[in-house]
Motif scaffolding. Sequence first.
Motif, PDB file in Angstrom:
ATOM      1  N   SER A 150      32.324  44.076   3.234  1.00 14.63           N
ATOM      2  CA  SER A 150      32.652  45.442   2.550  1.00 14.63           C
ATOM      3  C   SER A 150      32.225  45.444   1.372  1.00 14.63           C
ATOM      4  CB  SER A 150      34.832  45.347   3.070  1.00 14.63           C
ATOM      5  OG  SER A 150      34.956  46.217   2.018  1.00 14.63           O
ATOM      6  N   LEU A 796      40.863  46.123   5.285  1.00 12.43           N
ATOM      7  CA  LEU A 796      40.857  47.916   5.594  1.00 12.43           C
ATOM      8  C   LEU A 796      39.214  47.454   4.541  1.00 12.43           C
ATOM      9  CD1 LEU A 796      44.254  49.223   6.528  1.00 12.43           C
ATOM     10  CD2 LEU A 796      42.243  48.523   7.834  1.00 12.43           C
ATOM     11  N   LYS A 821      36.972  51.088   7.458  1.00 11.49           N
ATOM     12  CA  LYS A 821      36.952  51.373   8.453  1.00 11.49           C
ATOM     13  C   LYS A 821      37.506  52.659   8.679  1.00 11.49           C
ATOM     14  CE  LYS A 821      37.375  47.484  10.445  1.00 11.49           C
ATOM     15  NZ  LYS A 821      38.860  46.614  10.225  1.00 11.49           N
ATOM     16  N   SER A 822      37.411  53.580   9.431  1.00 13.14           N
ATOM     17  CA  SER A 822      37.709  54.696   9.914  1.00 13.14           C
ATOM     18  C   SER A 822      39.179  55.232   8.722  1.00 13.14           C
ATOM     19  CB  SER A 822      38.816  55.000  11.249  1.00 13.14           C
ATOM     20  OG  SER A 822      39.511  56.157  11.845  1.00 13.14           O
ATOM     21  N   HIS A 825      42.571  56.170   9.521  1.00 17.42           N
ATOM     22  CA  HIS A 825      43.647  54.990  10.511  1.00 17.42           C
ATOM     23  C   HIS A 825      43.878  54.218   9.326  1.00 17.42           C
ATOM     24  CE1 HIS A 825      44.122  50.983  12.463  1.00 17.42           C
ATOM     25  NE2 HIS A 825      43.527  50.040  11.547  1.00 17.42           N
TER      26      HIS A 825
END
Length: 985
Positions: A150, A796, A821-822, A825
């Motif tokens: 990430s 996340l 991530k979405s 969500h």
Amino acid sequence: MTDANKNVVLERHEFILKGAQDEREYRGLELTNGIRVLLVSDPTTDKSAAALDVNVGHLMDPWELPGLAHFCEHMLFLGTAKYPSENEYFKFLTAHAGRANANTATDHTNYFFEVKPDQLPGALDRFVQFFLSPQFTESATEREVCAVDSEHSNNLNNDAWRFLQVHRSCAKPGHDYGKFGTGNKKTLLEDARKQGIEPRDALLQFHKKWYSSNIMTCCIIGKESLDVLESYLGTFEFAAIDNKKLERQIWKEFPFGPEQLGKRIDVVPIKDTRQISISFPFPDLTGEFLSQPEHYISHLIGHEGHGSLLSELKRLGWVVSLQSGYVVQAAGFGNFQVGIELSTEGLEHVDEIIQLMFNYIGMMQSSGPKQWVHEELAELRAVTFRFKDKEQPMAMASCVAARLQRIPFKHVLSSPHLLTNYEPVRIKELLSMLIPSNMKIQVVSQKFKGQEGNTNEPVYGTEIKVTRISSETMQKYEEALKTSHHALHLPEKNQYIATKFDQKPRELVKSDHPRLINDDEWSRVWFKQDDEYKMPKQETKLALTTPIVSQSPRMTLLSRLWLRCLSDSLAEESYSAKVAGLNYELESSFFGVQMRVSGYAEKQALFSKHLTKRLFNFKIDQTRFDVLFDSLKRDLTNHAFSQPYVLSQHYTELLVVDKEWSKQQLLAVCESVKLEDVQRFGKEMLQAFHLELLVYGNSTEKETIQLSKDLIDILKSAAPSSRPLFRNEHILRREIQLNNGDEYIYRHLQTTHDVGCVQVTYQIGVQNTYDNAVIGLIKNLITEPAFDTLRTKESLGYIVWTRTHFNCGTVALQILVQGPKSVDHVLERIEAFLESVRKEIVEMPQEEFENRVSGLIAQLEEKPKTLSCRFKKFWDEIECRQYNFTRIEEDVELLKTIKKEDVIALFDKKIRKGAAERRKLAVIVHGKSEDRAAVNEIIKKHLEDGKKKKEVLYLDQLRQFLPLYGQPIAAINLKPIGIDPCLGQ
Ligand SMILES: [Zn+2]
């Protein structure tokens, strides 16, 4: 000192050069296992800190596992044999007003933390375990790969990272410099497993091989005496770290040889930028800290005064700015670089620009090193070292530990500053390396997109084209080196070097904060003499309130452009002052313009008056105007390519602040602005104005009153028909107030970054001591759990923030997550997190809760380390026009009475899901690959759902029907600025 301790210390170094004003005590130690440690005793410190540096970095990554050193850095934090819990270290630190971080560089990795002074032993105990018994658990390994991944996704479309990797990818095949340092899921997990490598085994092996005490250095700063600090090394077993007797790695070969040099690399950027960087392989000069020959060279090539390379390039309309400097890239090799930001026109003249640079270098080579230039630099550096501001402890620990890898104890504090030796022969030798055949050029522009012969740099995918520079062009550069240019010459001697360092006569009136010493319809003047830092320094700041600057997008654009033109035209004449430590900054604000002058006090009043005169008396020609306007337009355009978290903040502002122009609005009015408008603007601005001034430092009330009178006279004479502001012309900005129970979502679909971002704001209300303090405490209580839950456990995103947001007189709590991530969500997970953290607070033992409160109090009471930082706190109160100079004392008093029930009560009233007075605004920035149709479906569903979640479809929606918050009442009873609208003057 205990007996046990005598056995851990091999050697002591008591003599360490320090600045004359420096009251801290220092001791250098070499432990029996080879760690070199600098102890710093500072009984006055309100934070203790430590750092440990290991001489291993990502250039040592195995070729088959790019990013392993960086991954190892991440993993060390996640549990040790003695403290197996994954978040133990951060939990302990946040509970005691502390924080920590680490970074992995080419050939070293640096770990550092700070904490409340009485908790230093507990923090050291947890810290040293990273190097004694890290766990590298299976489950953490898999998850932390995602954190690294990430982190890389965040950098993926960032030009700075892309350009760096382009530079590296052009190194000699097989040279370690060409590696990819960050790593990602592909390199560390997928590719590794394909090759039959288990990442966790590789990690263990890497750690076992490289984490050796004899290549570690450490710095510890505490309140304790040197003897007590020394005893900690024994108590916490620093000497028990394994000594693998490693040889320090030094790269004998340069990453760029004849085959890689003499090349030009065209690079396609993400943002609309144009630049050239010209780099020359240079030796590793770390050992030459007493003479720093590279400083002499970069000072002259990067000079901005009359006769400089930049001055001529600006005159030709080819550049926006120029920098030159040297860096050690890793032990054994360095790089000298000249970086130039180009204008549109400049992009067509790359060859001529490089020739001009060689004209200047040629002049330096043929005229030989000048001793007076060196002496001037040495004198400036000596004064800086003598009156050096105290550093923030954690930053200092980190820097010193890194420096100890290569610099002897005696010089570890002074090496960046003192230039004791003049080495003309060495300067000459280095100058002779600045030649065309030893050069590599990187040219950045979007116009290279899709050109024939482009390839992609493998890691970031940057489009590039590598070509060998033709022999004719090289010939031209060679000739330039031998040709003199009429406009180029060495700078004049610097007239601004300070010579008087005495303290001014002491004021009879003592005050802890600025006092109002004049308040009339034209100006409000604040003053405080410094009696805390006792430096020959001062800060002067003035805010000119002229409401026309925010009247319309055009006026705002004009004011920004005017400031840009002004700063540019001042640059040349004020460069010597800047070199001599007398700085100024100009900025535009919602209310007008601000000017800050800082540095040595001696010539500051004179300099402030000079700058104020120039505000309304500067010339700018059409060529330069075009370059500056173009660069402003590009900055406005490039904002759209910013990181998602930058965009989410921008859109939050646009949604809730009553008057705020967007970048697109400013771009839309560019067409209507001409050079004449900008020239007229300065005087127009002065039609009606108010001046607020703060002087703080080595000055007197009398001098400050005189300065304020002189400044008003200068301003009035610039616009003879000017008048004081009417009171109702100056209005503070306000924020839109959501209704109780509202939950709005605004979505932005960006097209640059793979990652998305969610920023949630919970409006609390108009600032008041109670809410400010309790929200501050809530923020403090949820920060570490947010990081642990949203980043570490749920993966996340790499960026997770919590903060209290003070804006336009209101206070809010914000949580931000940026990751792959979405986003819908993530939005739900933030809600779930709030519920789980509430439970954590409810169940928190009383003693821990009290610890947290006292940790926060310690943080609030932390003394600003420098006069500048103290000044900033004073100025913030003036700028928001609340004048609450005792804000911190009030917050602290209140926190002392706060109970856990109070925290939960506010949480349940304003933050918890379903709370009666919850006002929630989520700004969502979607990742570029998120499915548009799916997003539209969500919006449609929310709209149909009606009341609960409301989608904001256009930015102006909220201001159409919602009320505005008021402003808090100022802490000091003052009449409003300007004159009563019904009385006239
Ligand atoms: Zn990292």
